[in-house]
Design an enzyme around this catalytic site. Structure first.
Site, PDB file in Angstrom:
ATOM      1  N   ASP A   1     -29.849 -12.368  -3.533  1.00  0.00           N
ATOM      2  CA  ASP A   1     -31.035 -12.596  -2.712  1.00  0.00           C
ATOM      3  C   ASP A   1     -30.934 -11.847  -1.380  1.00  0.00           C
ATOM      4  OD1 ASP A   1     -33.490 -13.658  -2.245  1.00  0.00           O
ATOM      5  OD2 ASP A   1     -32.784 -15.648  -1.691  1.00  0.00           O
TER       6      ASP A   1
ATOM      7  N   HIS B   1     -34.604  -3.267  -2.690  1.00  0.00           N
ATOM      8  CA  HIS B   1     -34.111  -3.350  -4.074  1.00  0.00           C
ATOM      9  C   HIS B   1     -33.273  -2.111  -4.426  1.00  0.00           C
ATOM     10  CE1 HIS B   1     -36.276  -6.966  -4.670  1.00  0.00           C
ATOM     11  NE2 HIS B   1     -37.478  -6.428  -4.665  1.00  0.00           N
TER      12      HIS B   1
ATOM     13  N   ASN C   1     -39.852 -14.183 -11.492  1.00  0.00           N
ATOM     14  CA  ASN C   1     -40.074 -12.889 -10.816  1.00  0.00           C
ATOM     15  C   ASN C   1     -41.208 -12.070 -11.448  1.00  0.00           C
ATOM     16  OD1 ASN C   1     -36.539 -12.312 -10.049  1.00  0.00           O
ATOM     17  ND2 ASN C   1     -38.144 -13.237  -8.790  1.00  0.00           N
TER      18      ASN C   1
ATOM     19  N   ARG D   1     -24.294 -17.169  -3.606  1.00  0.00           N
ATOM     20  CA  ARG D   1     -25.694 -16.854  -3.330  1.00  0.00           C
ATOM     21  C   ARG D   1     -25.774 -16.149  -1.980  1.00  0.00           C
ATOM     22  NH1 ARG D   1     -31.379 -19.458  -4.710  1.00  0.00           N
ATOM     23  NH2 ARG D   1     -32.575 -17.954  -3.532  1.00  0.00           N
TER      24      ARG D   1
ATOM     25  N   ARG E   1     -30.139 -23.179  -2.720  1.00  0.00           N
ATOM     26  CA  ARG E   1     -30.659 -23.720  -3.990  1.00  0.00           C
ATOM     27  C   ARG E   1     -30.172 -22.843  -5.142  1.00  0.00           C
ATOM     28  NH1 ARG E   1     -35.499 -22.332  -0.995  1.00  0.00           N
ATOM     29  NH2 ARG E   1     -35.990 -20.154  -1.389  1.00  0.00           N
TER      30      ARG E   1
END
Ligand code: FPP
Length: 233
Positions: free
Chosen positions: A2, A19, A50, A170, A176
């Site tokens: 992320d 990206h 996504n 993460r 989350r």
């Protein structure tokens, strides 16, 4: 993985540049994981949710994925890395699926490390597919619902035959799981870093693993049992 979008925004760049930078981090991270001697590395590259992103962003991500797969095949083979896909491969565009299937087939015999790419992946979707298969076997009279065990559920998942994850990292600071390996993550250690994915370096990876190594994993036992390795009964 992320934080690509925020990484780009902080630099006044369009999201897709985040990206692109993220794809370079994928290359580096796979190399580092192999050097570390990890058995399995799973990268959450594209979720079932996504697909709802703007079309241009989805197209860019699919293009990056295809380029990555095309350019990395030889390197994966050199490093003895097997590529697997978690998720509904059939939902991917035909040209991406074609190159993905080729890399999966060509690397199938590699034993040094397994690289799972979670693509069009959602844990709920994976669990529903697993339940549908088990229910079908019950309807066909091959078994009854009470026969179903933890192990049988695990064997119906996209990760069948693989160990559960020990550590989930993460990036980007959100606390989350976002529909990632919900069944498999039951006893995974979770490490959240504010670092945005494009900035996730070898040093950051080692820091996460070092942090993991300091933890006591109790698997429901007491701390004393876990440290002495005593049986639970
Ligand atoms: C989430 O960050 C990231 C994604 C949805 C895509 C991840 C894709 C890559 C790292 C590159 C392509 C993959 C491979 C395997 C070559 P976000 O954009 O939602 O970040 P934000 O929360 O900052 O907006």
């Amino acid at each position: 993985m992320d934080g690509n979008g925020r990484w780009a925004r902080e630099r006044g760049l369009p999201r897709v540049m985040g990206h692109k930078a993220g794809a370079r981090t994928v290359q580096k991270t796979v190399r580092v994981a192999r050097e570390m001697g990890l058995a399995v590395l799973t990268l959450y590259a594209f979720s079932t949710e996504n697909w709802h992103r703007p079309l241009q962003e989805v197209d860019t991500l699919m293009g990056l994925l295809k380029t990555y797969l095309q350019s990395e095949l030889d390197k994966l083979l050199q490093q003895d890395i097997r590529l697997c896909c978690l998720g509904e491969m059939s939902k991917l565009p035909g040209d991406v699926r074609e190159v993905l299937e080729k890399v999966i087939t060509r690397t199938a015999g590699a034993r040094g490390m397994t690289l799972n790419l979670a693509l069009s992946y959602g844990s709920r979707n994976e669990l529903v597919r697993a339940m549908q298969r088990l229910a079908s076997r019950c309807v066909a009279g091959e078994m009854v619902p009470l026969d179903i065990t933890d192990e049988m559920v695990s064997q119906q998942l996209d990760t069948a035959g693989q160990p559960d994850p020990d550590l989930i990292i993460r990036t980007g600071g959100e606390c989350r799981l976002s529909n990632f390996l919900l069944w498999q993550a039951s006893y995974a250690e979770i490490y959240i870093t504010e670092t945005m994915w494009p900035d996730f370096s070898k040093k950051a990876f080692y820091e996460a693993v070092h942090n993991f190594q300091q933890r006591q994993r109790r698997f429901g036992r007491t701390g004393e049992q876990a440290s002495t390795g005593l049986p639970t009964t």
